[in-house]
Write a protein that holds these residues in place. Structure first.
Motif, PDB file in Angstrom:
ATOM      1  N   ALA A   1      65.866  -2.866  27.541  1.00 36.43           N
ATOM      2  CA  ALA A   1      65.340  -2.072  26.437  1.00 36.43           C
ATOM      3  C   ALA A   1      64.382  -2.895  25.579  1.00 36.43           C
ATOM      4  CB  ALA A   1      66.481  -1.549  25.577  1.00 36.43           C
ATOM      5  N   VAL A   2      63.290  -2.269  25.147  1.00 36.69           N
ATOM      6  CA  VAL A   2      62.368  -2.862  24.173  1.00 36.69           C
ATOM      7  C   VAL A   2      62.628  -2.215  22.817  1.00 36.69           C
ATOM      8  CG1 VAL A   2      59.953  -3.277  23.564  1.00 36.69           C
ATOM      9  CG2 VAL A   2      60.651  -3.289  25.984  1.00 36.69           C
ATOM     10  N   TRP A   3      62.335  -0.939  22.703  1.00 32.92           N
ATOM     11  CA  TRP A   3      62.691  -0.136  21.522  1.00 32.92           C
ATOM     12  C   TRP A   3      63.422   1.097  22.027  1.00 32.92           C
ATOM     13  CZ3 TRP A   3      57.131  -1.173  21.735  1.00 32.92           C
ATOM     14  CH2 TRP A   3      56.766  -2.315  21.030  1.00 32.92           C
TER      15      TRP A   3
ATOM     16  N   ILE B   1      60.202   5.038  19.708  1.00 27.43           N
ATOM     17  CA  ILE B   1      58.768   5.271  19.533  1.00 27.43           C
ATOM     18  C   ILE B   1      58.495   6.758  19.731  1.00 27.43           C
ATOM     19  CG2 ILE B   1      56.472   4.799  20.473  1.00 27.43           C
ATOM     20  CD1 ILE B   1      57.488   2.340  19.180  1.00 27.43           C
ATOM     21  N   ALA B   2      57.758   7.369  18.815  1.00 27.76           N
ATOM     22  CA  ALA B   2      57.454   8.799  18.917  1.00 27.76           C
ATOM     23  C   ALA B   2      56.242   9.035  19.818  1.00 27.76           C
ATOM     24  CB  ALA B   2      57.170   9.368  17.526  1.00 27.76           C
ATOM     25  N   LEU B   3      56.121  10.258  20.332  1.00 30.54           N
ATOM     26  CA  LEU B   3      54.882  10.640  20.994  1.00 30.54           C
ATOM     27  C   LEU B   3      53.724  10.459  20.017  1.00 30.54           C
ATOM     28  CD1 LEU B   3      55.860  13.943  22.872  1.00 30.54           C
ATOM     29  CD2 LEU B   3      55.466  11.691  23.901  1.00 30.54           C
ATOM     30  N   GLY B   4      52.615   9.925  20.490  1.00 33.21           N
ATOM     31  CA  GLY B   4      51.452   9.706  19.639  1.00 33.21           C
ATOM     32  C   GLY B   4      51.503   8.448  18.804  1.00 33.21           C
ATOM     33  N   GLU B   5      52.580   7.666  18.936  1.00 33.18           N
ATOM     34  CA  GLU B   5      52.708   6.424  18.172  1.00 33.18           C
ATOM     35  C   GLU B   5      52.222   5.247  19.019  1.00 33.18           C
ATOM     36  OE1 GLU B   5      56.122   3.928  15.637  1.00 33.18           O
ATOM     37  OE2 GLU B   5      56.663   5.738  16.750  1.00 33.18           O
ATOM     38  N   GLU B   6      51.346   4.443  18.456  1.00 34.49           N
ATOM     39  CA  GLU B   6      50.747   3.341  19.195  1.00 34.49           C
ATOM     40  C   GLU B   6      51.743   2.207  19.451  1.00 34.49           C
ATOM     41  OE1 GLU B   6      47.030   1.657  17.884  1.00 34.49           O
ATOM     42  OE2 GLU B   6      46.375   3.573  17.034  1.00 34.49           O
TER      43      GLU B   6
ATOM     44  N   GLY C   1      55.326  -1.445  12.448  1.00 37.83           N
ATOM     45  CA  GLY C   1      56.590  -0.954  11.912  1.00 37.83           C
ATOM     46  C   GLY C   1      57.794  -1.212  12.790  1.00 37.83           C
ATOM     47  N   HIS C   2      57.582  -1.910  13.930  1.00 38.43           N
ATOM     48  CA  HIS C   2      58.684  -2.217  14.838  1.00 38.43           C
ATOM     49  C   HIS C   2      58.745  -3.718  15.091  1.00 38.43           C
ATOM     50  CE1 HIS C   2      59.482   2.012  16.013  1.00 38.43           C
ATOM     51  NE2 HIS C   2      58.180   2.151  15.814  1.00 38.43           N
ATOM     52  N   GLU C   3      59.925  -4.180  15.395  1.00 44.03           N
ATOM     53  CA  GLU C   3      60.114  -5.593  15.694  1.00 44.03           C
ATOM     54  C   GLU C   3      59.388  -5.967  16.985  1.00 44.03           C
ATOM     55  OE1 GLU C   3      63.768  -8.741  16.720  1.00 44.03           O
ATOM     56  OE2 GLU C   3      64.203  -6.648  16.177  1.00 44.03           O
ATOM     57  N   THR C   4      58.665  -7.090  16.963  1.00 41.87           N
ATOM     58  CA  THR C   4      58.028  -7.597  18.180  1.00 41.87           C
ATOM     59  C   THR C   4      59.101  -8.111  19.128  1.00 41.87           C
ATOM     60  OG1 THR C   4      55.973  -8.170  17.042  1.00 41.87           O
ATOM     61  CG2 THR C   4      56.451  -9.354  19.083  1.00 41.87           C
ATOM     62  N   LYS C   5      58.971  -7.757  20.405  1.00 44.95           N
ATOM     63  CA  LYS C   5      59.962  -8.154  21.404  1.00 44.95           C
ATOM     64  C   LYS C   5      59.289  -8.973  22.505  1.00 44.95           C
ATOM     65  CE  LYS C   5      63.406  -5.791  19.570  1.00 44.95           C
ATOM     66  NZ  LYS C   5      64.073  -4.692  20.281  1.00 44.95           N
TER      67      LYS C   5
END
Length: 365
Positions: free
Chosen positions: A200-202, A224-229, A249-253
């Motif tokens: 898993a990443v997010w 991650i939502a649809l349309g989210e980069e 807005g998300h932790e780098t993995k």
């Protein structure tokens, strides 16, 4: 009549004549130069991301479009502006003609060269957003509602995949999951026993599925939502694969995987996740000790739709039983039974030791 009167009348007549002549000229000029509508200039993908000379493009109807410079196909591959940026659109239905031996349709770039992990210094990066995944599919099937947006593929031997980057979202949920797979490079002659290990990443990994055909697992909180980069960066250097995933807005993995030495060379090494997901369908093989050593590998990027119309009775991990309308592409597009991925940026770096990958296309086209 006085000479002065005659002069005034003559001047007036001359002015009228000149005015009439000028008006006629203007009317003639306007008649000769009608206004024309200028058609908007096509923005090709190769002007948005200038790296298409490094790839051949496979379309969602199974055909190989070749080098996609100054190319578009309105069903599968074109550009779209979101009001701010131009994006390259890859689109692929649930059902239709497929490329090679795959069960799944794809609109995807495949690298024209292959490189060897032990001598590699090769890189792939991309920024993208997933716009749609299939509206239908058996919730118990791990591949349902998923799309692969980047790969490393072997061109030799069993043509297995040391990397597949997935996005998956269930209908009615806002957030989906990003995860990546390592596929073992099966030892022996029976590649049917190959399996994937998912990280898993997010959100969730591949193994999180529904309790029955119509019941979905809980929505991931950090998804991650649809349309989210989001972006991925893949580096393979001297046998080591390094992955970096970023999204605002998300932790780098980050992840690291050795492609030259297997972690799964005995049955005792096989992860519990894999035992639960793949053992029940007979996929319980071990990996050759040297993993992908000696095999030419290459990058892929695009929209490899993981949802298909085949019955889950065939394979409960990969056959989704989704709607395909008998392969009618436009009907699938009309009711959401397709995958669509937009790419804003992409780059590729190819090592000097890379060689032609024509043999792979000759086998699979």
């Amino acid at each position: 009549m006085t000479k002065q009167s005659i002069s005034i009348i003559s001047a007036t007549l001359l002015l009228c004549a000149l005015t009439t002549l000028s008006s006629c000229k203007k009317e003639t000029k306007q008649a000769e130069m009608p206004k024309t509508e200028v058609a908007p200039k096509t923005v090709y993908a190769s002007s948005v991301i200038p790296f298409f000379d490094q790839w051949k493009l496979i379309l969602g109807d199974g055909s190989n479009a070749g080098i996609a410079t100054d190319f578009e196909n309105k069903d599968f591959f074109y550009t779209q502006n979101d009001g701010k940026d131009n994006w390259v659109v890859f689109k692929s239905p649930n059902g239709g003609d497929t490329h090679g031996t795959s069960n799944n349709t794809r609109t995807e770039l495949a690298q024209t060269k292959k490189w060897y992990p032990e001598t590699a210094d090769d890189k792939l990066s991309a920024t993208l957003k997933v716009m749609n995944v299939s509206a239908t599919g058996d919730a118990r099937v791990a591949a349902s509602h998923a799309v692969v947006v980047g790969q490393i593929h072997s061109a030799d031997a069993f043509e297995n995949e040391p990397l597949k980057i997935f996005y998956k979202k269930y209908p009615g949920q806002t957030k989906g999951s990003v995860f990546w797979h390592y596929e073992i490079n099966t030892a022996g002659d029976d590649n049917a026993k190959r399996w994937d290990y998912s990280s898993a990443v997010w959100g969730n990994d591949f193994s999180v599925v529904g309790s029955d055909a119509n019941t979905f697992p809980a929505e991931p909180q950090d998804g991650i939502a649809l349309g989210e980069e989001f972006s991925y960066n893949v580096v393979v250097k001297q046998g080591i694969m390094e992955l970096t995933f970023t999204s605002p807005g998300h932790e780098t993995k980050t992840f690291t995987k050795n492609l030259l030495q297997s972690e799964y060379a005995t049955k005792a090494d096989i992860p519990v996740q894999t035992q639960k997901l793949f053992f029940p369908i007979g996929q319980d093989g071990v990996e050759r000790k040297e993993a992908y050593t000696g095999e030419g590998c290459f990058f892929k990027l695009g929209c490899y739709n993981q949802t298909n119309g085949k019955s889950p009775d065939v394979n409960k991990n990969w056959c989704s039983g989704a709607e395909t309308h008998g392969g009618d592409i436009q009907k699938q597009y009309a009711d959401g039974n397709y995958a669509e991925v937009w790419f804003k940026t992409g780059s590729i770096s190819v090592s000097e030791t890379a060689v032609s990958n024509d043999g792979y296309f000759a086998k699979n086209d």
